[in-house]
Design an enzyme around this catalytic site. Structure first.
Site, short mmCIF file in Angstrom:
data_model
loop_
_atom_site.label_atom_id
_atom_site.label_comp_id
_atom_site.label_asym_id
_atom_site.label_seq_id
_atom_site.Cartn_x
_atom_site.Cartn_y
_atom_site.Cartn_z
N VAL A 111 0.90 -1.13 -0.12
CA VAL A 111 -0.07 0.00 0.08
C VAL A 111 1.00 1.50 -0.03
O VAL A 111 0.70 2.06 -0.82
CB VAL A 111 -1.02 0.02 1.27
CG1 VAL A 111 -1.78 1.28 1.22
CG2 VAL A 111 -2.05 -1.26 0.99
N CYS A 158 -10.28 -2.44 2.91
CA CYS A 158 -10.37 -2.40 1.46
C CYS A 158 -11.75 -3.05 1.05
O CYS A 158 -12.17 -2.60 0.01
CB CYS A 158 -9.33 -3.11 0.67
SG CYS A 158 -8.70 -4.45 1.69
N GLY A 214 -4.21 -8.37 -0.77
CA GLY A 214 -4.76 -7.86 0.41
C GLY A 214 -4.05 -8.10 1.72
O GLY A 214 -4.11 -7.54 2.72
N ARG A 235 -10.56 -15.71 0.29
CA ARG A 235 -9.30 -15.34 -0.49
C ARG A 235 -9.27 -16.19 -1.85
O ARG A 235 -9.41 -17.21 -1.93
CB ARG A 235 -8.16 -15.86 0.56
CG ARG A 235 -6.68 -15.10 -0.26
CD ARG A 235 -6.64 -13.56 0.04
NE ARG A 235 -6.26 -13.14 1.48
CZ ARG A 235 -6.39 -11.97 1.76
NH1 ARG A 235 -6.75 -10.89 1.22
NH2 ARG A 235 -6.18 -11.83 3.00
N HIS A 270 -10.27 -6.74 -5.62
CA HIS A 270 -11.22 -7.51 -4.59
C HIS A 270 -12.74 -7.31 -5.34
O HIS A 270 -12.80 -6.11 -5.79
CB HIS A 270 -11.39 -6.83 -3.16
CG HIS A 270 -10.19 -6.79 -2.30
ND1 HIS A 270 -9.18 -7.79 -2.73
CD2 HIS A 270 -9.95 -6.56 -0.90
CE1 HIS A 270 -8.15 -7.83 -1.60
NE2 HIS A 270 -9.06 -7.13 -0.54
N1 LIG Z 1 -2.86 -4.58 1.12
C1 LIG Z 1 -4.19 -4.23 1.01
O1 LIG Z 1 -4.96 -4.23 0.11
C2 LIG Z 1 -4.51 -3.32 2.30
C3 LIG Z 1 -5.74 -2.61 1.95
C4 LIG Z 1 -6.13 -1.72 3.05
C5 LIG Z 1 -5.38 -1.70 4.14
N2 LIG Z 1 -4.31 -2.41 4.33
C6 LIG Z 1 -3.56 -2.03 5.42
O2 LIG Z 1 -2.37 -1.39 5.22
C7 LIG Z 1 -1.22 -1.71 6.17
C8 LIG Z 1 -0.21 -2.38 5.17
O3 LIG Z 1 -0.30 -3.23 4.42
P1 LIG Z 1 0.51 -3.90 3.28
O4 LIG Z 1 -0.53 -4.68 2.33
O5 LIG Z 1 0.93 -2.79 2.40
O6 LIG Z 1 1.83 -4.71 3.99
P2 LIG Z 1 2.94 -4.88 3.54
O7 LIG Z 1 3.15 -5.16 1.97
O8 LIG Z 1 3.45 -5.93 4.10
O9 LIG Z 1 4.02 -3.77 4.04
C9 LIG Z 1 3.96 -3.32 5.49
C10 LIG Z 1 4.76 -2.22 5.48
O10 LIG Z 1 4.84 -1.64 6.95
C11 LIG Z 1 6.24 -1.65 7.06
N3 LIG Z 1 6.35 -2.24 8.42
C12 LIG Z 1 6.32 -3.20 9.41
N4 LIG Z 1 6.52 -3.37 10.33
C13 LIG Z 1 6.98 -1.88 10.86
C14 LIG Z 1 7.66 -1.26 12.05
N5 LIG Z 1 7.72 -2.15 13.18
N6 LIG Z 1 7.80 -0.03 11.86
C15 LIG Z 1 7.68 0.77 10.73
N7 LIG Z 1 7.28 0.04 9.65
C16 LIG Z 1 7.09 -1.25 9.53
C17 LIG Z 1 7.04 -2.44 6.21
O11 LIG Z 1 8.40 -1.99 6.12
P3 LIG Z 1 9.49 -3.12 5.92
O12 LIG Z 1 9.49 -3.40 4.53
O13 LIG Z 1 10.73 -2.38 6.34
O14 LIG Z 1 9.58 -4.29 6.66
C18 LIG Z 1 6.40 -2.11 4.91
O15 LIG Z 1 6.36 -0.81 4.44
C19 LIG Z 1 -1.96 -2.95 6.91
O16 LIG Z 1 -2.23 -2.31 7.90
C20 LIG Z 1 -2.86 -3.29 6.16
O17 LIG Z 1 -4.26 -3.88 6.76
C21 LIG Z 1 -3.95 -3.38 3.30
#
Ligand SMILES: NC(=O)c1ccc[n+]([C@@H]2O[C@H](COP(=O)([O-])OP(=O)(O)OC[C@H]3O[C@@H](n4cnc5c(N)ncnc54)[C@H](OP(=O)(O)O)[C@@H]3O)[C@@H](O)[C@H]2O)c1
Length: 341
Positions: A12, A126, A157, A242, A249
Site C-alpha cells: 500500500v 479495502c 490484500g 481469499r 477485490h
Molecule cells: N494490502 C491491502 O490491500 C490493504 C488494504 C487496506 C489496508 N491495508 C492495511 O495497510 C497496512 C499495510 O499493508 P500492506 O499490504 O502494504 O503490507 P506490506 O506489504 O506487508 O507492507 C508493510 C509495511 O509496513 C512496514 N512495517 C512493518 N513493520 C514496521 C515497523 N515495526 N515499523 C515501521 N514500519 C513497519 C514495512 O516495512 P519493511 O518493508 O521495512 O518491513 C512495510 O513498509 C496494514 O495495516 C493493512 O491492514 C492493506
C-alpha cells in the site's frame, strides 16, 4: 507541506507514494519511513531517489500529514503521540477505525465525517470501501436496511508476502496442473500467509476465526458500514474468501432497502455517484471483474438485479483495486479533502 508515508516499502505504501506524485499533491518534502530493515533503501519520487528511514516519533516531528500503512500494532504504537504533536495521521490499519471520535472516511461516501479538522482519520477496510462505493449512493436514494456481503479478495490484500506466496505456489505446481482434479494432497504447497493452498484454490478464511465463527476480516466488514453510513443497527452478514487473484477485490452484495428500488433507478444513482463506474451490460459481456478494476481510480459496479419476491432488495457486484481504491487512494483523497480544498 511535509508529507510522510509510513510503511513506504509495503504494497500500500508504494501505491501511496505513486498516487501523491500522480495527483500532484503539494509535497515540499517527502519523508519515507519503514522498519529498521529497510532503512537506507531508496524509492523514487518525482524522478529523484528518496532514502527510507526507520520509523520513530522524531522522524515525524514537523510533518504536516502522515499516510500510515504499516499494520495496526505499529499504528497503535505511535499515531496517538504523533497526532498530539501536531501531525495529521491518516491511518490505513484497523487500529482506530471503530474508535469513537475518529472519522472512518470514504470522501465519496461520507465526506461529512471529515468536518472539524480531525488529527486522526481512519481509512476503512479495502473490502468495506469496495462495497460502500456501490451501496452508499443507493442508501441515499432508498434507505439501506440490510446487507449480505460475500467477498472474493485478492492475495495482495495480505501485502507483498501474499502476492509472493501465490506466485511461488503457481511455480511449484507448474507442469502438474492437469493432476489437480485428483491431487496428491501431501504434495500440495501450503504457505505461511494463507495456510491452505491458494494457487488454483479459494480459501474461506481471511484473518483469524473469532469465537462467533466469523473471521476478523468478516467482523470488520460487518461493523464498518454501520459507522460509515451512520446506521448502528444495520444488519450485515459477511463471508470473506481469499482467491488467487494478484490485485483487485470483488464483492457480491445483497442489499435490502426501506422502499422498492429498481435496477434502472440504481444504475442512474450510481452513474451520478463519484468513485464509481457502472459496467452493466451482461448481454454484451460487460460486467466487472477484479483484473479490469486493477489500476483504476473507480470501483466497477454491475450485475445489478432484482430479487425475486422482494421489490425492496437488489443484488449487485462491485470490484475495486484493493491497494489503490481500497487503501492508498482513499488516504490521499482524505488528505486532499483536509488540506487542499
Ligand atoms: N494490502 C491491502 O490491500 C490493504 C488494504 C487496506 C489496508 N491495508 C492495511 O495497510 C497496512 C499495510 O499493508 P500492506 O499490504 O502494504 O503490507 P506490506 O506489504 O506487508 O507492507 C508493510 C509495511 O509496513 C512496514 N512495517 C512493518 N513493520 C514496521 C515497523 N515495526 N515499523 C515501521 N514500519 C513497519 C514495512 O516495512 P519493511 O518493508 O521495512 O518491513 C512495510 O513498509 C496494514 O495495516 C493493512 O491492514 C492493506
Amino acid at each position: 507541506m511535509r508529507v510522510a508515508v509510513v510503511g513506504a516499502t509495503g504494497a500500500v505504501g508504494r501505491e501511496m507514494t505513486r498516487i501523491l506524485e500522480e495527483r500532484d499533491f503539494p509535497v515540499d518534502e517527502l519523508v519515507l519511513l519503514a522498519s529498521a530493515k529497510s532503512a537506507g533503501r531508496t524509492l523514487r519520487f518525482r524522478g529523484e531517489e528518496v532514502t527510507v528511514r526507520e520509523l520513530s516519533l522524531e522522524a515525524l516531528l514537523g510533518v504536516d500529514v502522515a499516510l500510515v500503512s504499516a499494520g495496526a500494532a505499529v499504528s497503535r504504537s505511535f499515531v496517538p503521540e504523533a497526532a498530539a504533536a501536531g501531525t495529521t495521521c491518516i491511518d490505513n490499519s484497523s487500529a482506530f477505525r471503530m474508535e469513537p471520535g475518529v472519522p472512518l472516511a470514504i470522501p465519496e461516501v461520507n465526506p461529512e465525517a471529515l468536518e472539524g479538522a480531525p488529527r486522526i482519520v481512519a481509512v476503512p477496510n479495502c473490502t468495506t470501501i469496495t462495497a460502500m462505493l456501490a451501496v452508499g449512493p443507493l442508501h441515499r436514494a432508498a434507505g439501506l436496511r440490510g446487507l449480505v456481503l460475500s467477498s472474493y479478495q485478492s492475495v495482495s490484500g495480505a501485502g507483498w508476502k501474499g502476492e509472493r506466496e501465490l506466485f511461488e505456489q503457481i511455480e511449484k505446481l507448474r507442469g502438474r496442473e492437469e493432476d489437480l482434479g485428483r491431487p496428491d494432497r501431501e504434495a500440495l504447497p501450503e504457505g505461511e500467509v494463507f495456510g491452505k493452498t491458494i494457487a488454483y484454490n479459494v480459501v474461506a478464511k481471511v484473518g483469524d476465526f473469532g469465537p462467533d465463527g466469523y473471521t476478523g476480516e468478516e467482523s470488520k466488514i460487518m461493523a464498518e458500514p454501520r459507522k460509515i453510513l451512520g446506521l448502528p443497527e444495520l444488519r450485515v452478514v459477511a463471508t470473506s474468501v481469499r482467491v488467487p487473484v494478484p490485485v483487485g477485490h470483488a464483492v457480491s452484495i445483497l442489499a435490502e432497502f426501506s422502499r422498492p428500488i429498481s435496477p434502472e433507478e440504481a444504475r442512474e444513482a450510481l452513474r451520478a455517484a463519484p468513485g464509481v463506474e457502472v459496467r452493466d451490460d451482461p448481454a454484451n459481456g460487460v460486467y466487472p471483474s477484479p483484473i479490469e478494476a486493477a489500476g483504476l481510480d473507480v470501483a466497477l459496479v454491475g450485475r445489478i438485479r432484482r430479487v425475486e419476491h422482494d421489490p425492496n432488495a437488489l443484488a449487485l457486484f462491485s470490484c475495486a483495486d484493493n491497494l489503490r481504491m481500497g487503501a492508498a487512494l482513499d488516504a490521499v483523497h482524505v488528505a486532499e479533502h483536509l488540506f487542499t480544498r
